[in-house]
Design a protein around this motif. Sequence first.
Motif, PDB file in Angstrom:
ATOM      1  N   LEU A 116       0.717  -1.266   0.047  1.00  0.00           N
ATOM      2  CA  LEU A 116      -0.232  -0.144  -0.103  1.00  0.00           C
ATOM      3  C   LEU A 116       0.983   1.276   0.011  1.00  0.00           C
ATOM      4  O   LEU A 116       0.420   2.280  -0.431  1.00  0.00           O
ATOM      5  CB  LEU A 116      -0.963  -0.020   1.296  1.00  0.00           C
ATOM      6  N   TRP A 119       2.380   1.115  -3.879  1.00  0.00           N
ATOM      7  CA  TRP A 119       1.523   1.215  -4.808  1.00  0.00           C
ATOM      8  C   TRP A 119       1.172   2.562  -5.407  1.00  0.00           C
ATOM      9  O   TRP A 119       1.297   2.837  -6.727  1.00  0.00           O
ATOM     10  CB  TRP A 119       0.224   0.247  -4.796  1.00  0.00           C
ATOM     11  N   GLY A 144      -9.167   4.651  -9.550  1.00  0.00           N
ATOM     12  CA  GLY A 144      -8.298   3.525  -8.633  1.00  0.00           C
ATOM     13  C   GLY A 144      -8.450   3.413  -7.438  1.00  0.00           C
ATOM     14  O   GLY A 144      -9.769   3.894  -6.714  1.00  0.00           O
ATOM     15  N   ILE A 145      -7.506   3.179  -6.722  1.00  0.00           N
ATOM     16  CA  ILE A 145      -7.555   3.251  -5.077  1.00  0.00           C
ATOM     17  C   ILE A 145      -7.716   4.776  -4.827  1.00  0.00           C
ATOM     18  O   ILE A 145      -8.500   4.998  -3.759  1.00  0.00           O
ATOM     19  CB  ILE A 145      -6.259   2.565  -4.644  1.00  0.00           C
ATOM     20  N   TYR A 146      -7.417   5.696  -5.483  1.00  0.00           N
ATOM     21  CA  TYR A 146      -7.642   7.313  -5.196  1.00  0.00           C
ATOM     22  C   TYR A 146      -8.882   7.558  -5.432  1.00  0.00           C
ATOM     23  O   TYR A 146      -9.473   8.468  -5.026  1.00  0.00           O
ATOM     24  CB  TYR A 146      -6.732   8.098  -6.190  1.00  0.00           C
ATOM     25  N   PRO A 152      -3.641   6.596   0.131  1.00  0.00           N
ATOM     26  CA  PRO A 152      -3.408   5.181   0.438  1.00  0.00           C
ATOM     27  C   PRO A 152      -2.020   4.815   0.862  1.00  0.00           C
ATOM     28  O   PRO A 152      -1.726   4.025   1.659  1.00  0.00           O
ATOM     29  CB  PRO A 152      -3.818   4.399  -0.880  1.00  0.00           C
ATOM     30  N   THR A 210     -14.526  11.373  -1.197  1.00  0.00           N
ATOM     31  CA  THR A 210     -13.691  10.346  -0.728  1.00  0.00           C
ATOM     32  C   THR A 210     -13.373  10.662   0.797  1.00  0.00           C
ATOM     33  O   THR A 210     -13.898  11.411   1.321  1.00  0.00           O
ATOM     34  CB  THR A 210     -12.342  10.389  -1.591  1.00  0.00           C
TER      35      THR A 210
END
Length: 218
Positions: A116, A119, A144-146, A152, A210
């Motif tokens: 994490l 990435w 994505g993860i964002y 992250p 978010t």
Amino acid sequence: MPSPRMVLFAVLGTVVYLGLAVLGWGGFGAFFAHPARTALVVITVGLTVASLFSGGNISPGEREDRGNRWVLAVFTVLGLLGAYLPAWTDRMELWTLDGDTVRWLGVAVFIVGGVLRLWPVFVLGRRFSGLVAIQPGHTLVTDGIYGVIRNPSYVGLLAGALGWALAFRSGIGVLLALLNLVPLVARIRAEERLLADQFGAEYEAYRARTWRLVPGLY
């Protein structure tokens, strides 16, 4: 290719960090007597090598919030203490958590934290800096993860510190890992101010949908 400066910084940091852990456990023979500790070293070296090809940097870029640099000193102190004390308390059986299950759980969490942590650096490349700064050609990444959490890599930092502590069964190490939240929150707030100033409504809309670190919590 990584710059010589980044290679030197990464290698020296890793050597010091692992060296303190070995010292805390009383030397190489004692430290490597348990496979979980050996695994930590292998994983740490692997993550260090991978980080050299991530594109991250420590450049002040076009604009930097220099007032936030104090957090780097705090992270350094907590990191050095986190390298040495968990190993030492493990050896001394001081405030330790019982069992090898805890050790291997720590190794697993450490791996997750490392992934994490790195990435997002690969995703951002040169836009990822060790300083709170706007880089040349800086754009927002919101997918994505964002698309779920805005930081992250910081989740990875916390998970890695927690996993390291658990691998040494260290209650003190867990406390040190949690203390990283203080400078981390200060850094997040500084980054948010800078990004809001740079990107305006675009960043405000992104921030509204978010979470900073943990979905549903923070």
